[in-house]
Design an enzyme around this catalytic site. Structure first.
Site, mmCIF file in Angstrom:
data_model
loop_
_atom_site.group_PDB
_atom_site.id
_atom_site.type_symbol
_atom_site.label_atom_id
_atom_site.label_comp_id
_atom_site.label_asym_id
_atom_site.label_seq_id
_atom_site.Cartn_x
_atom_site.Cartn_y
_atom_site.Cartn_z
ATOM 1 N N ALA A 243 29.084 56.980 27.444
ATOM 2 C CA ALA A 243 29.769 58.211 27.048
ATOM 3 C C ALA A 243 28.784 59.266 26.530
ATOM 4 O O ALA A 243 27.588 59.020 26.380
ATOM 5 C CB ALA A 243 30.825 57.901 25.993
ATOM 6 N N HIS A 244 29.342 60.448 26.215
ATOM 7 C CA HIS A 244 28.506 61.577 25.791
ATOM 8 C C HIS A 244 27.761 61.293 24.486
ATOM 9 O O HIS A 244 28.286 60.679 23.571
ATOM 10 C CB HIS A 244 29.330 62.866 25.661
ATOM 11 C CG HIS A 244 30.517 62.757 24.759
ATOM 12 N ND1 HIS A 244 31.421 63.777 24.594
ATOM 13 C CD2 HIS A 244 30.964 61.762 23.968
ATOM 14 C CE1 HIS A 244 32.357 63.415 23.740
ATOM 15 N NE2 HIS A 244 32.103 62.193 23.346
ATOM 16 N N ASN A 245 26.502 61.731 24.463
ATOM 17 C CA ASN A 245 25.629 61.643 23.285
ATOM 18 C C ASN A 245 25.249 60.215 22.889
ATOM 19 O O ASN A 245 24.750 59.988 21.786
ATOM 20 C CB ASN A 245 26.240 62.363 22.085
ATOM 21 C CG ASN A 245 26.312 63.865 22.294
ATOM 22 O OD1 ASN A 245 27.348 64.378 22.726
ATOM 23 N ND2 ASN A 245 25.227 64.559 21.992
#
EC number: 2.3.1.191
Length: 358
Positions: A243-245
């Site tokens: 997922a993001h980051n």
């Protein structure tokens, strides 16, 4: 193409026991060995195959002592598995035509502003967008999309169907297998008063460092802001969601069907089993080992610790709990029997009490 046992031993720094002139032309598993094939023995549970295999050459540990006669030529090395891996790599280079390919096949599209290094190969039906940079000896296979302002290092291979979104950064010697998507939007939506969701713009990117290999059909989301990081030497299996980051630490390995939620940091040299779920905004210590199907919903600080189960717990606790869990049906019967006995005793006591009152 044939090689003698002597040539192979020189390539992997081994010593020979048997016929150094015997020839091999293919690699195989030890249980499937046949004349002209080469295999290896690393796991002791496969030792029995050594005495029945028809393989011409077997790579074994330098301190291995056979329990009975062996008809194959042995090549002894410090680490049979690593030595065989080296041979697999070399064999793959020999049989793979893509390693000798360069130039641009048609039909394909390469934007005039794209910068291609030496010996770059662009296969048919690929799309290279504006301001893309691709380093020397990199291979872009069929139906690959590389978005604007993306940078790809040297010696990389993007297999068929890979999609790289804009502004992604990919280091040297990175292999990305078929249909993987790098840089798609992170899962960011803000709940509204009326129960609907408003999309949060994902303006970051993905950074993949050197010597990373990513399996097929894996997705790595771009950061909301900043970068999603896949650090140096990471190995990702097929069908993984990053997922993001997220920040996956150096030289970590993650098995198939694992999902890592947003903004979680996985410590370097961690090992994650298949179908693991990791919640968001966590920090997992260096060398963390997570068993298959575990669920992690807390941060960890102790390095090199093993976690199993869902919710996850230390390995020893999980093993004890597993033993108890298997015994639950028998425990349930024992409790039911005890309850019946207690009820009978209570009834007997009440009966005696009534008789005494009379």
């Amino acid at each position: 193409m044939q090689f003698t046992a002597k040539q192979i031993s020189e390539f992997i720094n081994g010593t020979i026991e048997g016929d150094e002139n015997v020839k091999v032309e293919e690699l195989s598993k030890i249980e499937d060995g046949k004349p002209g094939s080469l295999c290896f023995l690393s796991n002791p549970k496969y030792e029995n195959y050594l005495y029945s295999t028809n393989a011409s050459v077997v790579i074994v540990s330098q301190d291995f002592l056979p329990a009975q006669a062996v008809k194959s030529t042995l090549i002894k090395v410090a680490d049979p598995y690593s030595a065989f891996s080296v041979l697999l790599d070399r064999y793959n280079e020999v049989i793979s035509q893509v390693n000798d390919s360069s130039g641009i096949e048609q039909p394909s599209f390469v934007h005039p502003t794209a910068k291609l290094g030496k010996n770059v190969f662009i296969a048919a039906f690929s799309y290279i967008a504006e301001n893309v940079e691709i380093g020397d000896n990199s291979k872009i296979l069929a139906q690959v999309y590389v978005g604007p302002d993306t940078k790809i290092g040297t010696g990389c291979t993007l297999f068929p169907g890979v999609k790289i979104y804009n502004r992604s950064v990919i280091g040297d010697r990175v292999f990305i297998h078929a249909n993987t998507v790098v840089g798609s939007d992170g899962f960011g939506f803000a709940p509204q008063a009326d129960g609907t969701y408003s999309k949060i713009a994902q303006i970051g990117n993905v950074v993949i460092e050197d010597d990373v290999e990513i399996g097929a059909n894996t997705t790595i989301d771009r950061a909301t802001m900043g970068s999603t990081f896949i650090r140096k030497g990471v190995k990702l299996d097929n069908l993984i969601q990053i997922a993001h980051n997220v920040d996956v630490g150096e030289h970590s390995v993650v098995a198939a069907q694992t999902g890592i939620s947003g903004s979680t940091k996985l410590g370097e040299k961690s090992v994650v089993g298949g179908q693991v779920g990791i919640a968001g905004h966590l920090s997992l210590a260096k060398g963390t080992q997570i068993g298959a199907q575990a669920g992690i919903n807390f941060s960890t600080t102790e390095e090199n610790k093993q976690w199993h189960g869902s919710p996850a717990q230390p390995l020893r606790d999980w093993m004890r709990a597993s033993v108890i869990f298997k015994q639950l049906p028998a425990v349930e019967k024992r409790i039911a029997a005890l309850e019946t006995t207690i009820a009978q005793l209570k009834a007997l006591i009440e009966q005696n009490s009534t008789i005494q009152d009379k």
